[in-house]
Scaffold this active site. Structure first.
Site, PDB file in Angstrom:
ATOM      1  N   ASP A  14       0.805  -1.088   0.076  1.00 38.11           N
ATOM      2  CA  ASP A  14      -0.016  -0.106   0.101  1.00 38.11           C
ATOM      3  C   ASP A  14       0.835   1.245   0.000  1.00 38.11           C
ATOM      4  OD1 ASP A  14      -1.932  -1.772   0.161  1.00 38.11           O
ATOM      5  OD2 ASP A  14      -2.780  -1.163   2.208  1.00 38.11           O
ATOM      6  N   LYS A  99      -6.841  -4.872  -3.403  1.00 34.56           N
ATOM      7  CA  LYS A  99      -7.673  -5.385  -2.279  1.00 34.56           C
ATOM      8  C   LYS A  99      -8.685  -4.309  -2.130  1.00 34.56           C
ATOM      9  CE  LYS A  99      -6.332  -5.974   1.241  1.00 34.56           C
ATOM     10  NZ  LYS A  99      -7.090  -6.219   2.552  1.00 34.56           N
ATOM     11  N   CYS A 147      -2.227  -2.814   7.411  1.00 34.61           N
ATOM     12  CA  CYS A 147      -1.970  -3.889   6.388  1.00 34.61           C
ATOM     13  C   CYS A 147      -0.666  -4.440   6.725  1.00 34.61           C
ATOM     14  CB  CYS A 147      -1.979  -3.089   5.289  1.00 34.61           C
ATOM     15  SG  CYS A 147      -3.894  -2.600   4.844  1.00 34.61           S
TER      16      CYS A 147
HETATM   17  C1  VGL Z   1      -4.721   0.760   5.669  1.00 33.39           C
HETATM   18  C2  VGL Z   1      -6.102   2.041   6.950  1.00 33.39           C
HETATM   19  C3  VGL Z   1      -7.173   1.730   6.123  1.00 33.39           C
HETATM   20  C4  VGL Z   1      -3.256   0.445   5.435  1.00 33.39           C
HETATM   21  C5  VGL Z   1      -5.759   0.545   4.778  1.00 33.39           C
HETATM   22  O1  VGL Z   1      -3.034   0.048   4.292  1.00 33.39           O
HETATM   23  O2  VGL Z   1      -2.573  -0.155   6.254  1.00 33.39           O
HETATM   24  N1  VGL Z   1      -4.858   1.354   6.931  1.00 33.39           N
HETATM   25  N2  VGL Z   1      -7.005   1.193   5.160  1.00 33.39           N
END
Ligand code: VGL
Ligand code: ZN
Length: 194
Positions: A14, A99, A147
């Site tokens: 991410d 995702k 994540c």
């Molecule tokens: C994530 C918060 C909300 C992440 C994803 O990638 O860690 N954190 N959505």
């Protein structure tokens, strides 16, 4: 530092504008400072013939993941928007896995959770890694306390050797200490945090 070979996969979690850019809607403090280390790991992995996989948080405009729809997060990483794009300074050299596409919730790159029924389902990642003969996973990216920790712990549960590069992760820290607690959780799950 981790070592790479053909049985190793580097998971770049991410590293997207909304998390990595200071003007992103869920910008993670210190995210920009880890990009150099992430790029170095991508280069090492590629040179050693390891598999590189980049994940993207990839939400529909409306999802119970977002505060406006009943969740906890500001709207972020909405599919096909600037916020969801990979951070441009990332040398994104690898296969991309998205995702949350169908509105599913959850943080791990290995599983998704139906926000209605709470049911957990596997993503393609485990099968993809098994088909490639992967035994070890190196995790870098964002965010340590969501994540990254969930992905690393799932990978241990699935039987992979897991290494996490400490200088290549950063935490949201909604509560002070969340990042440190996530590191403890990963270590307790048998991951090596280097
Ligand atoms: C994530 C918060 C909300 C992440 C994803 O990638 O860690 N954190 N959505
Ligand atoms: Zn998200």
């Amino acid at each position: 530092m981790p070592s790479y070979d053909r049985r190793t996969a580097l998971l770049v979690v991410d590293v997207q504008n909304d998390f990595a850019d200071p003007s992103g809607s869920l910008s993670v403090a210190g995210a920009e400072t880890i990009i150099g280390e992430i790029n170095a790991q991508i280069a090492l992995a590629t040179a050693a013939g390891a598999t590189v996989i980049l994940t993207q948080d990839w939400h529909p405009p409306e999802t119970p993941h977002f505060a406006k729809d009943g969740g906890i997060w500001p709207t972020h990483c909405v599919r096909e928007t600037w916020g969801a794009a990979l951070y441009p300074a990332l040398r994104a050299d690898g296969r991309v896995l998205r995702k949350g596409e169908d509105g599913s919730d959850g943080y791990s790159a290995f599983s998704v959770r139906d926000p209605g029924s709470g049911e957990i389902a596997a993503t393609v990642l485990d099968q993809l890694l098994r088909d490639a003969g992967i035994e070890k996973i190196v995790v870098v990216g964002l965010a340590t306390d969501y994540c990254v920790v969930e992905t690393a712990c799932d990978a241990r549960m699935l039987g992979y050797t897991v290494e996490v590069v400490r200088d290549a992760i950063a935490a949201v820290d909604l509560q002070a200490g969340d990042g440190e607690r996530a590191i403890t959780r990963m270590r307790d799950a048998g991951a090596e945090v280097l």
